[in-house]
Enzyme design. Structure first.
Site, PDB file in Angstrom:
ATOM      1  N   GLU A  59      11.387   5.637 -23.233  1.00 60.54           N
ATOM      2  CA  GLU A  59      11.749   5.824 -24.529  1.00 60.54           C
ATOM      3  C   GLU A  59      13.409   6.154 -24.426  1.00 60.54           C
ATOM      4  O   GLU A  59      14.170   5.643 -25.448  1.00 60.54           O
ATOM      5  CB  GLU A  59      11.275   7.208 -24.876  1.00 60.54           C
ATOM      6  CG  GLU A  59       9.781   7.087 -25.460  1.00 60.54           C
ATOM      7  CD  GLU A  59       9.036   7.523 -23.905  1.00 60.54           C
ATOM      8  OE1 GLU A  59       7.822   8.234 -23.991  1.00 60.54           O
ATOM      9  OE2 GLU A  59       9.553   7.243 -22.705  1.00 60.54           O
ATOM     10  N   CYS A  82       6.398  12.267 -23.442  1.00 62.83           N
ATOM     11  CA  CYS A  82       6.239  13.551 -22.819  1.00 62.83           C
ATOM     12  C   CYS A  82       6.981  14.742 -23.462  1.00 62.83           C
ATOM     13  O   CYS A  82       7.856  14.461 -24.361  1.00 62.83           O
ATOM     14  CB  CYS A  82       6.926  13.516 -21.268  1.00 62.83           C
ATOM     15  SG  CYS A  82       8.468  13.303 -21.104  1.00 62.83           S
ATOM     16  N   CYS A  91      10.939  13.362 -23.828  1.00 57.86           N
ATOM     17  CA  CYS A  91      11.063  12.301 -24.527  1.00 57.86           C
ATOM     18  C   CYS A  91      10.904  12.442 -25.844  1.00 57.86           C
ATOM     19  O   CYS A  91      11.398  12.014 -26.709  1.00 57.86           O
ATOM     20  CB  CYS A  91      10.320  11.117 -23.920  1.00 57.86           C
ATOM     21  SG  CYS A  91      10.627  10.444 -22.477  1.00 57.86           S
ATOM     22  N   MET A 170     -14.419 -10.952  15.046  1.00 60.22           N
ATOM     23  CA  MET A 170     -15.305 -11.433  16.233  1.00 60.22           C
ATOM     24  C   MET A 170     -15.907 -10.257  16.805  1.00 60.22           C
ATOM     25  O   MET A 170     -15.592  -9.124  16.393  1.00 60.22           O
ATOM     26  CB  MET A 170     -14.573 -12.120  17.268  1.00 60.22           C
ATOM     27  CG  MET A 170     -13.778 -13.298  16.797  1.00 60.22           C
ATOM     28  SD  MET A 170     -14.730 -14.578  15.735  1.00 60.22           S
ATOM     29  CE  MET A 170     -15.782 -15.184  17.082  1.00 60.22           C
ATOM     30  N   SER A 175      -9.385  -9.978  14.804  1.00 62.08           N
ATOM     31  CA  SER A 175      -9.522 -10.528  13.650  1.00 62.08           C
ATOM     32  C   SER A 175      -8.120 -10.919  13.126  1.00 62.08           C
ATOM     33  O   SER A 175      -8.083 -11.382  11.992  1.00 62.08           O
ATOM     34  CB  SER A 175      -9.680  -9.240  12.431  1.00 62.08           C
ATOM     35  OG  SER A 175      -8.875  -8.423  12.654  1.00 62.08           O
ATOM     36  N   ARG A 191      -0.225  -3.307  -1.258  1.00 57.73           N
ATOM     37  CA  ARG A 191       0.342  -2.103  -0.753  1.00 57.73           C
ATOM     38  C   ARG A 191       1.503  -1.569  -1.467  1.00 57.73           C
ATOM     39  O   ARG A 191       1.703  -0.337  -1.766  1.00 57.73           O
ATOM     40  CB  ARG A 191       1.123  -2.639   0.689  1.00 57.73           C
ATOM     41  CG  ARG A 191      -0.056  -3.021   1.925  1.00 57.73           C
ATOM     42  CD  ARG A 191       0.526  -3.335   3.166  1.00 57.73           C
ATOM     43  NE  ARG A 191      -0.528  -3.807   4.244  1.00 57.73           N
ATOM     44  CZ  ARG A 191      -0.086  -4.048   5.290  1.00 57.73           C
ATOM     45  NH1 ARG A 191       1.276  -4.096   5.619  1.00 57.73           N
ATOM     46  NH2 ARG A 191      -0.908  -4.337   6.215  1.00 57.73           N
ATOM     47  N   ASP A 207      -6.046  -3.995  15.754  1.00 62.75           N
ATOM     48  CA  ASP A 207      -4.839  -4.814  15.133  1.00 62.75           C
ATOM     49  C   ASP A 207      -3.606  -3.935  15.230  1.00 62.75           C
ATOM     50  O   ASP A 207      -2.601  -4.629  15.111  1.00 62.75           O
ATOM     51  CB  ASP A 207      -5.278  -5.021  13.728  1.00 62.75           C
ATOM     52  CG  ASP A 207      -6.574  -5.622  13.308  1.00 62.75           C
ATOM     53  OD1 ASP A 207      -7.172  -6.449  14.274  1.00 62.75           O
ATOM     54  OD2 ASP A 207      -7.068  -5.372  12.226  1.00 62.75           O
ATOM     55  N   LEU A 211       0.978  -1.087   8.266  1.00 66.43           N
ATOM     56  CA  LEU A 211       0.614  -0.800   7.030  1.00 66.43           C
ATOM     57  C   LEU A 211       1.654  -0.245   6.027  1.00 66.43           C
ATOM     58  O   LEU A 211       1.942   0.525   5.422  1.00 66.43           O
ATOM     59  CB  LEU A 211      -0.176   0.437   7.078  1.00 66.43           C
ATOM     60  CG  LEU A 211      -1.733   0.134   8.101  1.00 66.43           C
ATOM     61  CD1 LEU A 211      -2.672   1.517   7.807  1.00 66.43           C
ATOM     62  CD2 LEU A 211      -2.567  -0.779   7.154  1.00 66.43           C
ATOM     63  N   GLU A 304      -7.664  -0.209   3.976  1.00 69.95           N
ATOM     64  CA  GLU A 304      -7.535  -1.504   4.804  1.00 69.95           C
ATOM     65  C   GLU A 304      -7.952  -1.032   6.076  1.00 69.95           C
ATOM     66  O   GLU A 304      -7.235  -0.444   6.938  1.00 69.95           O
ATOM     67  CB  GLU A 304      -5.831  -1.882   4.995  1.00 69.95           C
ATOM     68  CG  GLU A 304      -5.398  -2.461   3.773  1.00 69.95           C
ATOM     69  CD  GLU A 304      -3.893  -3.178   4.124  1.00 69.95           C
ATOM     70  OE1 GLU A 304      -4.092  -4.151   5.044  1.00 69.95           O
ATOM     71  OE2 GLU A 304      -2.935  -3.016   3.711  1.00 69.95           O
TER      72      GLU A 304
END
Length: 377
Positions: A59, A82, A91, A170, A175, A191, A207, A211, A304
């Site tokens: 705004e 707000c 605002c 597997m 993976s 993400r 893995d 991240l 994840e």
């Protein structure tokens, strides 16, 4: 009853405000994404969108652009203005001081600090109020912000990658990689939309993920008006769920960046902050985890993880959305399943609704939400 010209125009202007709000979806957290349009005599004289927490709200930016033309104008804003002092002044007061004649809002603010107070403030100063307009679209701008303030829990998205035969790794846990580079780049967007990313010990072991949001892997269209570097400057909180005894301390997650260890244990891993939570049989209470993240102003949590933790979120009814990347490959019957859900009868099945399917490179991205009207059968 016939739709009036004013109602049609209000809808068009609110649609533009929603379009503007979407520009801030990667950078405003924990604040909501908000867009604003100022109209005088049927012409747009000011536009703005909230870019980052602590910076001017939509705004204020729209009023600055409108300048003197804000006097007697109509303001369209996706979220009720707000009415309290936070990092920036309210605002609602700025709109009143600018002398706007009319406010059209998309939805009420679910934050109890506002919750109707912004609209009332403006009404009390003589501003004409209309709304909500395109309320459902306005709510979809900020699913996490809305859910956190309405329920005390963040919006939970579970991201999974699978083969055509529904396998994620597997039998050994290997993976990397099932999906192609474009799908993995698309995950960077998930993400970037998240306040926190949660994973489990199995994913760390097999893995060793970082991240993080990587600017070099994040593709953004020019019309999004933010750079990958700007988006990556705000890294989500990384959350590891599991027993300290099962965690490899040399993981990337414990070397650089902020990582929260959510566990029933009383000791943290070096390089992490301990969040000790109640549990059962050594497993973390996931509701308590989400409530703790909400207390940290986390609007959206991305899971994840492997089949066990992802399945636990699903079994507990805590998943708001699943994003499944399906690769055109087969991993075989001995490979690991998508989710650990040990159902034995058809009545136990969990129905889902597909909300979107689209190609991402050589893979397919399938977006789904729980079908609460068809939990079984």
């Amino acid at each position: 009853m016939a739709v009036t010209h004013q109602e049609i125009f209000d809808t068009q202007m609110m649609a533009r405000a929603i379009q503007l709000a979407r520009l801030g979806r990667y950078t405003t957290m924990p604040n909501p994404s908000v867009g604003c349009v100022v109209v005088k005599d049927g012409e747009v004289v000011g536009e703005g969108w909230h870019r980052k927490a602590g910076q001017p709200h939509a705004e204020v930016l729209a009023l600055q652009q409108a300048d003197q033309q804000a006097l007697g104008a109509t303001v369209y804003v996706t979220l009720e203005p707000c009415s309290h002092h936070g990092r920036t002044p309210p605002c609602a007061a700025a709109l009143a001081e600018a002398g706007v004649a009319r406010l059209v809002y998309g939805m009420h603010d679910p934050n109890p600090q506002v919750a109707g107070k912004g609209v009332k403030y403006l009404q009390d100063t003589g501003v004409d109020i209309a709304g909500p307009v395109l309320e459902e679209q306005a709510r979809r701008l900020n699913p996490g912000f809305v859910k956190r303030h309405e329920t005390g829990l963040p919006w939970v998205t579970v991201k999974l990658a699978m083969s055509v035969d529904g396998r994620t790794a597997m039998a050994s846990g290997e993976s990397q990689w099932i999906t192609g580079p474009k799908a993995r780049s698309d995950v960077q967007r998930l993400r970037a939309l998240s306040c926190a990313i949660a994973t489990g010990s199995g994913t760390l072991i097999h893995d060793n993920p970082s991240l993080t949001v990587r600017a070099d892997a994040l593709w953004l269209a020019d019309e999004e008006q933010v750079t990958a570097e700007e988006v990556a400057a705000r890294q989500p909180l990384r959350v590891v769920v599991g027993s300290r005894a099962n965690l490899p301390e040399q993981s990337q997650l414990f070397n650089g960046g902020k990582t929260l260890l959510a566990t029933t244990d009383s000791a943290a891993v070096a390089g992490s902050e301990l969040l000790q939570l109640p549990g059962k049989q050594g497993r973390v209470d996931l509701v308590a985890l989400l409530a703790a993240l909400a207390d940290r102003d986390c609007n959206r949590v991305l899971v994840e993880a492997g089949a066990e933790l992802s399945g636990a979120f699903m079994a507990a009814g805590l998943v708001d959305e699943l994003i499944v990347y399906m690769a055109p490959t087969l991993l075989g019957s001995s490979a690991r399943p998508l989710l650990a859900l040990p159902f034995t009868e058809m009545a136990e099945q969990r129905r889902l609704k597909i909300t979107d399917i689209r190609a991402v490179g050589d893979d397919w991205r399938i977006s789904l939400v729980p079908d609460n009207d068809g939990m079984g059968g």
